[in-house]
Design a protein around this motif. Structure first.
Motif, PDB file in Angstrom:
ATOM      1  N   ILE A 111       5.774  -6.724 -53.135  1.00 34.07           N
ATOM      2  CA  ILE A 111       5.442  -8.112 -52.840  1.00 34.07           C
ATOM      3  C   ILE A 111       4.862  -8.207 -51.438  1.00 34.07           C
ATOM      4  CG2 ILE A 111       6.423 -10.414 -52.465  1.00 34.07           C
ATOM      5  CD1 ILE A 111       8.402  -9.730 -54.711  1.00 34.07           C
ATOM      6  N   LEU A 112       3.801  -8.979 -51.299  1.00 33.57           N
ATOM      7  CA  LEU A 112       3.201  -9.277 -50.004  1.00 33.57           C
ATOM      8  C   LEU A 112       3.405 -10.759 -49.734  1.00 33.57           C
ATOM      9  CD1 LEU A 112       1.406  -8.739 -47.514  1.00 33.57           C
ATOM     10  CD2 LEU A 112      -0.564  -9.215 -48.988  1.00 33.57           C
ATOM     11  N   VAL A 113       4.045 -11.068 -48.620  1.00 30.26           N
ATOM     12  CA  VAL A 113       4.244 -12.456 -48.209  1.00 30.26           C
ATOM     13  C   VAL A 113       3.288 -12.716 -47.059  1.00 30.26           C
ATOM     14  CG1 VAL A 113       5.880 -14.143 -47.296  1.00 30.26           C
ATOM     15  CG2 VAL A 113       6.662 -12.388 -48.907  1.00 30.26           C
ATOM     16  N   VAL A 114       2.406 -13.687 -47.229  1.00 30.89           N
ATOM     17  CA  VAL A 114       1.429 -14.031 -46.203  1.00 30.89           C
ATOM     18  C   VAL A 114       1.929 -15.276 -45.486  1.00 30.89           C
ATOM     19  CG1 VAL A 114      -0.962 -14.674 -45.743  1.00 30.89           C
ATOM     20  CG2 VAL A 114      -0.432 -13.031 -47.561  1.00 30.89           C
ATOM     21  N   GLY A 115       2.198 -15.116 -44.206  1.00 30.30           N
ATOM     22  CA  GLY A 115       2.720 -16.204 -43.390  1.00 30.30           C
ATOM     23  C   GLY A 115       4.209 -16.016 -43.171  1.00 30.30           C
ATOM     24  N   CYS A 116       4.603 -15.907 -41.918  1.00 28.83           N
ATOM     25  CA  CYS A 116       6.011 -15.625 -41.586  1.00 28.83           C
ATOM     26  C   CYS A 116       6.672 -16.787 -40.877  1.00 28.83           C
ATOM     27  CB  CYS A 116       6.100 -14.368 -40.736  1.00 28.83           C
ATOM     28  SG  CYS A 116       5.716 -12.908 -41.678  1.00 28.83           S
ATOM     29  N   GLY A 117       6.337 -17.987 -41.305  1.00 25.33           N
ATOM     30  CA  GLY A 117       7.029 -19.160 -40.777  1.00 25.33           C
ATOM     31  C   GLY A 117       8.405 -19.261 -41.407  1.00 25.33           C
ATOM     32  N   ALA A 118       8.975 -20.430 -41.376  1.00 23.00           N
ATOM     33  CA  ALA A 118      10.327 -20.641 -41.896  1.00 23.00           C
ATOM     34  C   ALA A 118      10.435 -20.232 -43.369  1.00 23.00           C
ATOM     35  CB  ALA A 118      10.736 -22.101 -41.718  1.00 23.00           C
ATOM     36  N   MET A 119       9.483 -20.640 -44.177  1.00 26.84           N
ATOM     37  CA  MET A 119       9.560 -20.312 -45.608  1.00 26.84           C
ATOM     38  C   MET A 119       9.197 -18.860 -45.877  1.00 26.84           C
ATOM     39  SD  MET A 119       8.092 -23.696 -47.534  1.00 26.84           S
ATOM     40  CE  MET A 119       8.007 -22.842 -49.080  1.00 26.84           C
ATOM     41  N   GLY A 120       8.117 -18.386 -45.272  1.00 28.25           N
ATOM     42  CA  GLY A 120       7.654 -17.030 -45.541  1.00 28.25           C
ATOM     43  C   GLY A 120       8.681 -15.977 -45.185  1.00 28.25           C
ATOM     44  N   SER A 121       9.333 -16.140 -44.047  1.00 28.63           N
ATOM     45  CA  SER A 121      10.327 -15.143 -43.644  1.00 28.63           C
ATOM     46  C   SER A 121      11.507 -15.134 -44.603  1.00 28.63           C
ATOM     47  CB  SER A 121      10.785 -15.382 -42.204  1.00 28.63           C
ATOM     48  OG  SER A 121      11.426 -16.640 -42.078  1.00 28.63           O
ATOM     49  N   GLN A 122      11.900 -16.296 -45.099  1.00 24.94           N
ATOM     50  CA  GLN A 122      13.009 -16.363 -46.052  1.00 24.94           C
ATOM     51  C   GLN A 122      12.614 -15.800 -47.410  1.00 24.94           C
ATOM     52  OE1 GLN A 122      16.223 -17.251 -45.191  1.00 24.94           O
ATOM     53  NE2 GLN A 122      15.196 -17.016 -43.224  1.00 24.94           N
ATOM     54  N   ILE A 123      11.387 -16.050 -47.825  1.00 23.62           N
ATOM     55  CA  ILE A 123      10.891 -15.485 -49.089  1.00 23.62           C
ATOM     56  C   ILE A 123      10.875 -13.966 -48.991  1.00 23.62           C
ATOM     57  CG2 ILE A 123       8.846 -15.241 -50.557  1.00 23.62           C
ATOM     58  CD1 ILE A 123       8.272 -18.250 -49.844  1.00 23.62           C
ATOM     59  N   ALA A 124      10.388 -13.438 -47.859  1.00 23.37           N
ATOM     60  CA  ALA A 124      10.347 -11.987 -47.669  1.00 23.37           C
ATOM     61  C   ALA A 124      11.750 -11.392 -47.707  1.00 23.37           C
ATOM     62  CB  ALA A 124       9.655 -11.654 -46.341  1.00 23.37           C
ATOM     63  N   MET A 125      12.701 -12.034 -47.040  1.00 23.16           N
ATOM     64  CA  MET A 125      14.062 -11.526 -47.028  1.00 23.16           C
ATOM     65  C   MET A 125      14.656 -11.545 -48.440  1.00 23.16           C
ATOM     66  SD  MET A 125      17.433 -12.582 -44.835  1.00 23.16           S
ATOM     67  CE  MET A 125      17.663 -14.188 -45.561  1.00 23.16           C
ATOM     68  N   THR A 126      14.455 -12.612 -49.165  1.00 23.64           N
ATOM     69  CA  THR A 126      14.991 -12.725 -50.524  1.00 23.64           C
ATOM     70  C   THR A 126      14.417 -11.637 -51.429  1.00 23.64           C
ATOM     71  OG1 THR A 126      15.279 -15.094 -50.261  1.00 23.64           O
ATOM     72  CG2 THR A 126      15.205 -14.262 -52.521  1.00 23.64           C
ATOM     73  N   CYS A 127      13.121 -11.408 -51.329  1.00 23.71           N
ATOM     74  CA  CYS A 127      12.485 -10.376 -52.156  1.00 23.71           C
ATOM     75  C   CYS A 127      12.999  -8.990 -51.795  1.00 23.71           C
ATOM     76  CB  CYS A 127      10.970 -10.439 -51.989  1.00 23.71           C
ATOM     77  SG  CYS A 127      10.244 -11.947 -52.649  1.00 23.71           S
ATOM     78  N   ALA A 128      13.124  -8.715 -50.495  1.00 25.09           N
ATOM     79  CA  ALA A 128      13.619  -7.406 -50.052  1.00 25.09           C
ATOM     80  C   ALA A 128      15.053  -7.184 -50.518  1.00 25.09           C
ATOM     81  CB  ALA A 128      13.516  -7.293 -48.536  1.00 25.09           C
ATOM     82  N   LEU A 129      15.889  -8.207 -50.381  1.00 23.85           N
ATOM     83  CA  LEU A 129      17.283  -8.073 -50.818  1.00 23.85           C
ATOM     84  C   LEU A 129      17.402  -7.912 -52.333  1.00 23.85           C
ATOM     85  CD1 LEU A 129      19.012 -10.652 -48.473  1.00 23.85           C
ATOM     86  CD2 LEU A 129      19.188  -8.151 -48.386  1.00 23.85           C
ATOM     87  N   ALA A 130      16.396  -8.402 -53.060  1.00 26.01           N
ATOM     88  CA  ALA A 130      16.385  -8.251 -54.518  1.00 26.01           C
ATOM     89  C   ALA A 130      15.893  -6.867 -54.939  1.00 26.01           C
ATOM     90  CB  ALA A 130      15.516  -9.333 -55.152  1.00 26.01           C
ATOM     91  N   GLY A 131      15.493  -6.046 -53.955  1.00 24.04           N
ATOM     92  CA  GLY A 131      15.097  -4.679 -54.269  1.00 24.04           C
ATOM     93  C   GLY A 131      13.611  -4.426 -54.349  1.00 24.04           C
ATOM     94  N   TYR A 132      12.805  -5.434 -54.076  1.00 19.97           N
ATOM     95  CA  TYR A 132      11.363  -5.240 -54.106  1.00 19.97           C
ATOM     96  C   TYR A 132      10.878  -4.665 -52.778  1.00 19.97           C
ATOM     97  CZ  TYR A 132      11.352  -8.208 -58.222  1.00 19.97           C
ATOM     98  OH  TYR A 132      11.591  -8.723 -59.463  1.00 19.97           O
ATOM     99  N   ARG A 133       9.891  -3.770 -52.834  1.00 21.24           N
ATOM    100  CA  ARG A 133       9.234  -3.316 -51.623  1.00 21.24           C
ATOM    101  C   ARG A 133       8.442  -4.514 -51.109  1.00 21.24           C
ATOM    102  NH1 ARG A 133       6.231   2.219 -51.243  1.00 21.24           N
ATOM    103  NH2 ARG A 133       7.534   2.352 -53.065  1.00 21.24           N
ATOM    104  N   THR A 134       8.766  -4.970 -49.919  1.00 16.41           N
ATOM    105  CA  THR A 134       8.226  -6.235 -49.415  1.00 16.41           C
ATOM    106  C   THR A 134       7.514  -6.025 -48.098  1.00 16.41           C
ATOM    107  OG1 THR A 134      10.070  -7.387 -50.471  1.00 16.41           O
ATOM    108  CG2 THR A 134       8.827  -8.606 -48.818  1.00 16.41           C
ATOM    109  N   THR A 135       6.317  -6.589 -47.994  1.00 10.06           N
ATOM    110  CA  THR A 135       5.543  -6.567 -46.762  1.00 10.06           C
ATOM    111  C   THR A 135       5.295  -8.001 -46.346  1.00 10.06           C
ATOM    112  OG1 THR A 135       4.436  -4.526 -47.436  1.00 10.06           O
ATOM    113  CG2 THR A 135       3.387  -5.803 -45.686  1.00 10.06           C
TER     114      THR A 135
END
Length: 64
Positions: A20-44
């Motif tokens: 998963i690629l999350v574009v934008g690391c504001g409040a929502m993007g950083s939380q989306i990235a963390m959720t995806c990573a914790l779910a086991g997806y390789r996240t950038t």
């Protein structure tokens, strides 16, 4: 393509999401990235603003 059966259960095909690629690391993007990573997806996470990436990384480290 992933499909689902009558009960709505996902059946992953050959093209199941693995990264998963999350574009934008504001409040929502950083939380989306963390959720995806914790779910086991390789996240950038990507942001044009290096300071936003630094803030997101610091926040994620703090929460983990």
């Amino acid at each position: 393509m992933a499909t689902s059966d009558a009960a709505g259960t996902a059946n992953a095909g050959d093209d199941a999401v693995q990264e998963i690629l999350v574009v934008g690391c504001g409040a929502m993007g950083s939380q989306i990235a963390m959720t995806c990573a914790l779910a086991g997806y390789r996240t950038t996470a990507f942001d044009l603003d290096a300071a936003a990436l630094d803030r997101a990384a610091a926040e994620l480290r703090r929460r983990l």
